[in-house]
Scaffold this motif. Structure first.
Motif, short mmCIF file in Angstrom:
data_model
loop_
_atom_site.label_atom_id
_atom_site.label_comp_id
_atom_site.label_asym_id
_atom_site.label_seq_id
_atom_site.Cartn_x
_atom_site.Cartn_y
_atom_site.Cartn_z
N ASP A 76 14.57 -7.43 39.30
CA ASP A 76 14.61 -8.33 41.20
C ASP A 76 14.70 -9.45 39.70
OD1 ASP A 76 13.95 -7.40 43.38
OD2 ASP A 76 11.79 -9.25 42.39
N LYS A 77 15.04 -10.08 40.70
CA LYS A 77 14.44 -11.81 40.12
C LYS A 77 13.21 -12.90 40.73
CE LYS A 77 20.07 -12.12 41.76
NZ LYS A 77 20.89 -12.98 42.54
N GLU A 78 13.19 -11.84 41.61
CA GLU A 78 11.45 -12.26 41.97
C GLU A 78 10.19 -12.18 41.56
OE1 GLU A 78 10.43 -12.32 45.84
OE2 GLU A 78 12.23 -13.66 47.01
N THR A 79 10.07 -10.26 40.41
CA THR A 79 9.17 -10.25 39.74
C THR A 79 9.43 -9.49 38.58
OG1 THR A 79 10.04 -7.52 41.10
CG2 THR A 79 7.83 -9.59 42.30
N GLY A 80 10.94 -9.27 38.04
CA GLY A 80 11.20 -9.03 36.98
C GLY A 80 11.19 -8.07 37.00
N LEU A 81 10.91 -6.78 37.95
CA LEU A 81 10.64 -5.48 37.82
C LEU A 81 11.68 -4.52 38.00
CD1 LEU A 81 7.23 -4.91 40.49
CD2 LEU A 81 7.39 -5.01 37.87
N PRO A 82 12.03 -3.46 37.30
CA PRO A 82 13.39 -2.76 37.40
C PRO A 82 13.66 -2.10 38.62
CG PRO A 82 11.98 -2.21 35.70
CD PRO A 82 11.41 -3.10 36.05
N VAL A 83 15.15 -2.45 38.92
CA VAL A 83 15.24 -2.64 40.29
C VAL A 83 15.46 -0.66 40.29
CG1 VAL A 83 16.29 -3.18 42.48
CG2 VAL A 83 15.98 -4.61 40.87
N TRP A 84 15.23 -0.29 41.36
CA TRP A 84 15.94 1.87 42.02
C TRP A 84 16.64 1.22 43.23
CZ3 TRP A 84 14.90 4.61 37.14
CH2 TRP A 84 13.74 3.73 36.69
N SER A 85 17.41 2.60 43.05
CA SER A 85 18.41 2.74 45.30
C SER A 85 17.87 4.24 44.51
CB SER A 85 19.74 2.38 45.25
OG SER A 85 20.43 2.92 43.91
N VAL A 86 17.86 4.11 46.31
CA VAL A 86 17.83 5.39 46.65
C VAL A 86 18.82 5.51 48.74
CG1 VAL A 86 15.08 5.09 48.29
CG2 VAL A 86 16.61 7.96 47.85
N SER A 87 19.14 6.52 48.42
CA SER A 87 19.94 6.62 50.48
C SER A 87 19.43 7.33 51.36
CB SER A 87 21.12 7.44 50.24
OG SER A 87 22.48 6.49 48.76
N GLY A 97 1.20 4.32 42.78
CA GLY A 97 0.99 4.45 44.14
C GLY A 97 0.89 3.85 44.80
N LYS A 98 0.20 2.42 44.53
CA LYS A 98 0.09 0.59 45.05
C LYS A 98 2.28 0.16 45.18
CE LYS A 98 -3.89 0.21 42.69
NZ LYS A 98 -4.56 -0.65 41.43
N PRO A 99 2.10 -0.46 46.49
CA PRO A 99 3.47 -1.12 46.84
C PRO A 99 3.92 -2.50 45.41
CG PRO A 99 2.04 -1.18 48.37
CD PRO A 99 1.44 -0.91 47.26
N GLN A 100 5.12 -1.68 45.47
CA GLN A 100 5.60 -3.17 44.19
C GLN A 100 6.46 -4.28 44.54
OE1 GLN A 100 5.37 -2.42 40.81
NE2 GLN A 100 4.43 -0.73 41.95
N GLY A 101 6.78 -5.62 44.89
CA GLY A 101 7.38 -6.49 44.96
C GLY A 101 9.14 -6.23 44.80
N GLY A 102 9.67 -6.62 45.68
CA GLY A 102 10.56 -6.38 46.13
C GLY A 102 11.78 -7.44 47.29
N GLN A 103 12.78 -7.50 47.15
CA GLN A 103 13.39 -8.10 47.87
C GLN A 103 14.99 -7.44 48.77
OE1 GLN A 103 14.36 -11.33 45.00
NE2 GLN A 103 16.85 -10.89 45.84
N ASP A 104 15.96 -8.25 48.74
CA ASP A 104 17.15 -6.80 49.18
C ASP A 104 17.56 -5.80 48.88
OD1 ASP A 104 19.43 -9.36 48.50
OD2 ASP A 104 17.74 -10.08 47.74
N GLY A 105 18.38 -5.49 49.69
CA GLY A 105 18.58 -4.07 49.11
C GLY A 105 19.86 -3.66 50.07
N GLU A 106 20.82 -2.73 50.06
CA GLU A 106 22.47 -2.58 50.46
C GLU A 106 22.35 -1.95 51.47
OE1 GLU A 106 25.25 -4.10 48.60
OE2 GLU A 106 23.34 -5.02 47.86
#
Length: 149
Positions: A44-55, A138-147
């Motif tokens: 993630d560009k803002e947090t540096g955390l790995p990005v995961w996806s789910v449909s 279980g704590k919310p993580q930072g993020g931005q846009d997805g698909e």
């Protein structure tokens, strides 16, 4: 203007009829940094955390068939865990915390249309007492846009 390129939206505004997990949670590949046989997970560009996806399946009965399934991206330290299945349902109901939408223009054969990327900070069972989470205990993580197009 207060809106940059993404904006926060409540879960009920995006999925007023609910949403259901229909895929595994997977790492998002960073195509610029990956090489054949050496995949690299997007950060993630803002947090540096790995990005995961789910449909997820949008339960809106009026949604067009091509808009029924959307991808949500979640930035989290660890792979997010979807909520447990609910008795009598074929899919796992899910809610997302910290949902953001990023509109963008998508070109398709010379025709342009507005599409949307969706990100969330966490996933959980509806009602706020789920087993799934965005990562760290279980704590919310930072993020931005997805698909979602």
């Amino acid at each position: 203007m207060a809106i940059k390129n993404k904006f926060a939206v409540p879960m009920g505004e995006v999925f007023p009829h609910g949403a259901y997990v229909v895929s595994e949670v997977e790492p998002v590949r960073d195509f610029d940094k990956s090489a054949p046989g050496r995949p690299v997970q997007q950060l993630d560009k803002e947090t540096g955390l790995p990005v995961w996806s789910v449909s997820v399946l949008d339960a809106d009965p009026d949604a067009r068939s091509k808009d029924k399934t959307v991808v949500i991206k979640i930035a989290a330290t660890h792979q997010p865990v979807p909520p447990d299945t609910a008795a009598g349902l074929p899919f796992r109901p899910v809610e997302f915390d910290g949902l953001t939408v990023t509109p963008y223009v998508q070109e398709n054969g010379g025709r342009a249309r507005v599409a949307y990327s969706l990100r969330a900070t966490a996933m959980r069972a509806p009602g706020g007492h789920g087993h799934g989470s965005g990562g760290r205990g279980g704590k919310p993580q930072g993020g931005q846009d997805g698909e979602a197009a």
